[in-house]
Design a protein around this motif. Structure first.
Motif, PDB file in Angstrom:
ATOM      1  N   ALA A 107       0.830  -1.202   0.000  1.00  0.00           N
ATOM      2  CA  ALA A 107       0.000   0.000   0.000  1.00  0.00           C
ATOM      3  C   ALA A 107       0.863   1.250   0.000  1.00  0.00           C
ATOM      4  O   ALA A 107       0.540   2.240  -0.684  1.00  0.00           O
ATOM      5  CB  ALA A 107      -0.925  -0.011   1.222  1.00  0.00           C
ATOM      6  N   VAL A 108       1.956   1.231   0.738  1.00  0.00           N
ATOM      7  CA  VAL A 108       2.867   2.384   0.756  1.00  0.00           C
ATOM      8  C   VAL A 108       3.485   2.597  -0.626  1.00  0.00           C
ATOM      9  O   VAL A 108       3.623   3.739  -1.092  1.00  0.00           O
ATOM     10  CB  VAL A 108       3.962   2.177   1.826  1.00  0.00           C
ATOM     11  N   ILE A 109       3.832   1.501  -1.298  1.00  0.00           N
ATOM     12  CA  ILE A 109       4.407   1.622  -2.642  1.00  0.00           C
ATOM     13  C   ILE A 109       3.383   2.195  -3.620  1.00  0.00           C
ATOM     14  O   ILE A 109       3.673   3.109  -4.401  1.00  0.00           O
ATOM     15  CB  ILE A 109       4.925   0.250  -3.128  1.00  0.00           C
ATOM     16  N   LEU A 110       2.162   1.678  -3.566  1.00  0.00           N
ATOM     17  CA  LEU A 110       1.122   2.152  -4.480  1.00  0.00           C
ATOM     18  C   LEU A 110       0.679   3.574  -4.164  1.00  0.00           C
ATOM     19  O   LEU A 110       0.127   4.255  -5.025  1.00  0.00           O
ATOM     20  CB  LEU A 110      -0.086   1.219  -4.433  1.00  0.00           C
ATOM     21  N   LEU A 178      -0.157 -19.066   1.562  1.00  0.00           N
ATOM     22  CA  LEU A 178      -1.385 -18.824   0.814  1.00  0.00           C
ATOM     23  C   LEU A 178      -2.198 -17.701   1.445  1.00  0.00           C
ATOM     24  O   LEU A 178      -2.749 -16.848   0.746  1.00  0.00           O
ATOM     25  CB  LEU A 178      -2.212 -20.105   0.743  1.00  0.00           C
ATOM     26  N   ASN A 179      -2.272 -17.671   2.773  1.00  0.00           N
ATOM     27  CA  ASN A 179      -3.025 -16.608   3.445  1.00  0.00           C
ATOM     28  C   ASN A 179      -2.344 -15.252   3.253  1.00  0.00           C
ATOM     29  O   ASN A 179      -3.017 -14.226   3.077  1.00  0.00           O
ATOM     30  CB  ASN A 179      -3.165 -16.922   4.929  1.00  0.00           C
ATOM     31  N   ILE A 180      -1.011 -15.231   3.286  1.00  0.00           N
ATOM     32  CA  ILE A 180      -0.292 -13.977   3.050  1.00  0.00           C
ATOM     33  C   ILE A 180      -0.546 -13.490   1.628  1.00  0.00           C
ATOM     34  O   ILE A 180      -0.678 -12.286   1.379  1.00  0.00           O
ATOM     35  CB  ILE A 180       1.218 -14.177   3.306  1.00  0.00           C
ATOM     36  N   TRP A 181      -0.653 -14.424   0.705  1.00  0.00           N
ATOM     37  CA  TRP A 181      -0.878 -14.064  -0.707  1.00  0.00           C
ATOM     38  C   TRP A 181      -2.221 -13.376  -0.914  1.00  0.00           C
ATOM     39  O   TRP A 181      -2.385 -12.587  -1.841  1.00  0.00           O
ATOM     40  CB  TRP A 181      -0.787 -15.340  -1.543  1.00  0.00           C
ATOM     41  N   THR A 182      -3.175 -13.626  -0.019  1.00  0.00           N
ATOM     42  CA  THR A 182      -4.496 -12.974  -0.138  1.00  0.00           C
ATOM     43  C   THR A 182      -4.480 -11.648   0.612  1.00  0.00           C
ATOM     44  O   THR A 182      -5.312 -11.387   1.482  1.00  0.00           O
ATOM     45  CB  THR A 182      -5.592 -13.890   0.416  1.00  0.00           C
ATOM     46  N   PHE A 183      -3.524 -10.799   0.272  1.00  0.00           N
ATOM     47  CA  PHE A 183      -3.322  -9.532   0.974  1.00  0.00           C
ATOM     48  C   PHE A 183      -4.155  -8.404   0.394  1.00  0.00           C
ATOM     49  O   PHE A 183      -4.129  -7.279   0.905  1.00  0.00           O
ATOM     50  CB  PHE A 183      -1.840  -9.127   0.885  1.00  0.00           C
ATOM     51  N   GLY A 184      -4.894  -8.643  -0.678  1.00  0.00           N
ATOM     52  CA  GLY A 184      -5.536  -7.562  -1.407  1.00  0.00           C
ATOM     53  C   GLY A 184      -6.528  -6.755  -0.600  1.00  0.00           C
ATOM     54  O   GLY A 184      -6.533  -5.516  -0.652  1.00  0.00           O
ATOM     55  N   SER A 185      -7.371  -7.422   0.180  1.00  0.00           N
ATOM     56  CA  SER A 185      -8.401  -6.706   0.931  1.00  0.00           C
ATOM     57  C   SER A 185      -7.808  -5.752   1.967  1.00  0.00           C
ATOM     58  O   SER A 185      -8.157  -4.567   1.984  1.00  0.00           O
ATOM     59  CB  SER A 185      -9.356  -7.705   1.594  1.00  0.00           C
ATOM     60  N   PRO A 186      -6.898  -6.204   2.858  1.00  0.00           N
ATOM     61  CA  PRO A 186      -6.299  -5.230   3.780  1.00  0.00           C
ATOM     62  C   PRO A 186      -5.453  -4.183   3.075  1.00  0.00           C
ATOM     63  O   PRO A 186      -5.353  -3.053   3.548  1.00  0.00           O
ATOM     64  CB  PRO A 186      -5.448  -6.108   4.717  1.00  0.00           C
ATOM     65  N   MET A 187      -4.845  -4.535   1.923  1.00  0.00           N
ATOM     66  CA  MET A 187      -4.039  -3.554   1.201  1.00  0.00           C
ATOM     67  C   MET A 187      -4.887  -2.384   0.714  1.00  0.00           C
ATOM     68  O   MET A 187      -4.483  -1.214   0.825  1.00  0.00           O
ATOM     69  CB  MET A 187      -3.347  -4.221   0.006  1.00  0.00           C
ATOM     70  N   VAL A 188      -6.077  -2.673   0.180  1.00  0.00           N
ATOM     71  CA  VAL A 188      -6.958  -1.606  -0.301  1.00  0.00           C
ATOM     72  C   VAL A 188      -7.394  -0.718   0.861  1.00  0.00           C
ATOM     73  O   VAL A 188      -7.465   0.520   0.732  1.00  0.00           O
ATOM     74  CB  VAL A 188      -8.177  -2.220  -1.022  1.00  0.00           C
ATOM     75  N   ILE A 189      -7.667  -1.317   2.017  1.00  0.00           N
ATOM     76  CA  ILE A 189      -8.055  -0.521   3.191  1.00  0.00           C
ATOM     77  C   ILE A 189      -6.882   0.332   3.660  1.00  0.00           C
ATOM     78  O   ILE A 189      -7.061   1.509   4.022  1.00  0.00           O
ATOM     79  CB  ILE A 189      -8.562  -1.449   4.303  1.00  0.00           C
ATOM     80  N   PHE A 190      -5.677  -0.240   3.664  1.00  0.00           N
ATOM     81  CA  PHE A 190      -4.494   0.536   4.025  1.00  0.00           C
ATOM     82  C   PHE A 190      -4.287   1.696   3.056  1.00  0.00           C
ATOM     83  O   PHE A 190      -3.939   2.809   3.466  1.00  0.00           O
ATOM     84  CB  PHE A 190      -3.248  -0.353   4.033  1.00  0.00           C
ATOM     85  N   LEU A 191      -4.483   1.442   1.783  1.00  0.00           N
ATOM     86  CA  LEU A 191      -4.289   2.477   0.772  1.00  0.00           C
ATOM     87  C   LEU A 191      -5.260   3.635   0.992  1.00  0.00           C
ATOM     88  O   LEU A 191      -4.885   4.810   0.857  1.00  0.00           O
ATOM     89  CB  LEU A 191      -4.461   1.883  -0.622  1.00  0.00           C
ATOM     90  N   ALA A 192      -6.499   3.306   1.345  1.00  0.00           N
ATOM     91  CA  ALA A 192      -7.467   4.362   1.641  1.00  0.00           C
ATOM     92  C   ALA A 192      -7.050   5.152   2.876  1.00  0.00           C
ATOM     93  O   ALA A 192      -7.225   6.381   2.930  1.00  0.00           O
ATOM     94  CB  ALA A 192      -8.854   3.753   1.839  1.00  0.00           C
ATOM     95  N   GLY A 193      -6.490   4.460   3.873  1.00  0.00           N
ATOM     96  CA  GLY A 193      -6.037   5.160   5.074  1.00  0.00           C
ATOM     97  C   GLY A 193      -4.846   6.059   4.804  1.00  0.00           C
ATOM     98  O   GLY A 193      -4.757   7.165   5.357  1.00  0.00           O
ATOM     99  N   LEU A 194      -3.932   5.609   3.969  1.00  0.00           N
ATOM    100  CA  LEU A 194      -2.757   6.430   3.642  1.00  0.00           C
ATOM    101  C   LEU A 194      -3.160   7.708   2.923  1.00  0.00           C
ATOM    102  O   LEU A 194      -2.499   8.748   3.082  1.00  0.00           O
ATOM    103  CB  LEU A 194      -1.786   5.618   2.775  1.00  0.00           C
ATOM    104  N   ARG A 195      -4.223   7.643   2.130  1.00  0.00           N
ATOM    105  CA  ARG A 195      -4.684   8.840   1.422  1.00  0.00           C
ATOM    106  C   ARG A 195      -5.252   9.887   2.389  1.00  0.00           C
ATOM    107  O   ARG A 195      -5.425  11.039   1.999  1.00  0.00           O
ATOM    108  CB  ARG A 195      -5.735   8.457   0.385  1.00  0.00           C
ATOM    109  N   GLN A 196      -5.573   9.482   3.618  1.00  0.00           N
ATOM    110  CA  GLN A 196      -6.147  10.409   4.588  1.00  0.00           C
ATOM    111  C   GLN A 196      -5.105  11.031   5.516  1.00  0.00           C
ATOM    112  O   GLN A 196      -5.456  11.855   6.367  1.00  0.00           O
ATOM    113  CB  GLN A 196      -7.203   9.679   5.436  1.00  0.00           C
ATOM    114  N   VAL A 197      -3.847  10.625   5.371  1.00  0.00           N
ATOM    115  CA  VAL A 197      -2.792  11.205   6.215  1.00  0.00           C
ATOM    116  C   VAL A 197      -2.524  12.632   5.752  1.00  0.00           C
ATOM    117  O   VAL A 197      -2.194  12.858   4.586  1.00  0.00           O
ATOM    118  CB  VAL A 197      -1.503  10.359   6.132  1.00  0.00           C
ATOM    119  N   PRO A 198      -2.645  13.636   6.629  1.00  0.00           N
ATOM    120  CA  PRO A 198      -2.430  15.026   6.217  1.00  0.00           C
ATOM    121  C   PRO A 198      -0.997  15.266   5.746  1.00  0.00           C
ATOM    122  O   PRO A 198      -0.037  14.971   6.462  1.00  0.00           O
ATOM    123  CB  PRO A 198      -2.740  15.827   7.490  1.00  0.00           C
TER     124      PRO A 198
END
Length: 312
Positions: A107-110, A178-198
């Protein structure tokens, strides 16, 4: 002679019109009716039935026989029960933090404003939609099998390895990956949170001489703790309920040597293989209690490290 005129006929009473708010309330109940019926028939009904069956001896063929707390007492001496508890706890404790760390890293990279960000976001989110499916579990079984992709790559470098799924020391690790590979859902939530950092806070920290890592650790992470907490709760509950991957990879046995015997898989074995539905229902309620307790402990501990915008 005076004529009397007939009295005028009484007008019918006016019908009371219902206020708009009352009419809207009835409309809302009509639209909610399918959900209410589904909740009672699909959720509440089976929930109450399983609570009753947890105190019975029931084999799906004969009438349930009340046995009190015997099913719960039986768990204390069931070695496979404790093996499933150990495997599930290892899976939750190891895979969830690694999954969240990897999701936050991507998420930080994206968040750096890459071209074609929606494409990357969709591609990275896709594993979360497919990770719990039977098809992906079958694919994972092929990748880590005796002649799977992993061993072919290792063989190219002269490293000989047996099937990762047939080795008790590595079988659980493949499911963790396999569980680590399914990181997409928390990644999208993290990405939304990073966009809210002032950005002004990051710029102020930069002016004060804070480097990139220091800004991330001292500014971004504290502001992101509510998002981290949300992802932690969601992924922890999902990990406790993991079933499909272990069932497909082990063929429903939890092998080798019970190394992939997830708690939910053992419930399935007791209820639908051995037809010991009373014991399976009791185990299901224990799992519900454990998830509720783990969630409550996380909420209690969150007061120490989760920081909200109101200063709490």
């Amino acid at each position: 002679m005076t004529s009397t005129l007939p009295a005028p006929a009484a007008s019918p009473p006016a019908r009371r019109r219902r206020p708009p708010s009352e009419r809207q309330g009835w409309v809302a109940h009509v639209f909610l009716l399918p959900w209410i019926i589904g909740m009672l028939a699909v959720t509440a009904g089976p929930l109450i039935a399983s609570a009753v069956l947890a105190f019975t001896d029931y084999d799906l063929l004969t009438a349930p026989e009340f046995i009190g707390f015997d099913n719960f007492v039986r768990m204390a001496g069931d070695e496979r029960f404790w093996a499933s508890v150990r495997v599930t706890l290892m899976y939750v404790v190891i895979s969830v933090p690694l999954q969240l760390a990897f999701a936050l890293f991507l998420a930080v990279i994206l968040d750096k404003g890459l071209r074609g960000l929606p494409i990357y976001r969709g591609a990275f989110y896709l594993p979360s939609l497919l990770g719990g499916s039977v098809a992906i579990a079958v694919l994972w079984k092929q990748i880590f099998g005796d002649r799977g992709l992993v061993n072919l790559v290792l063989g190219f470098f002269g490293i000989e390895a047996d099937s990762w799924l047939q080795n008790p020391d590595t079988a659980l690790s493949t499911l963790i990956i396999l569980n680590i590979w399914t990181f997409g859902s928390p990644m999208v939530i993290f990405l939304a949170g990073l966009r809210q950092v002032p950005q002004e806070l990051l710029e102020a920290a930069s002016v004060d001489g804070a480097g990139r890592f220091r800004r991330f650790w001292s500014v971004t992470i504290p502001l992101l703790t509510p998002i981290i907490f949300l992802n932690l709760i969601l992924q922890m509950i999902g990990a406790f309920q993991a079933f499909t991957q272990a069932h497909v990879v082990s063929g429903g046995t939890g092998g080798p040597l019970d190394s992939t015997l997830f708690y939910t898989l053992y419930i399935y074995q007791q209820g639908f293989v051995r037809f010991d539905m009373g014991y399976a229902a009791a185990m299901a309620w224990v799992l519900l209690g454990v998830i509720a307790l783990a969630t409550a402990l996380n909420f209690i501990g969150a007061k120490r490290w989760v920081h909200y915008g109101d200063g709490s």
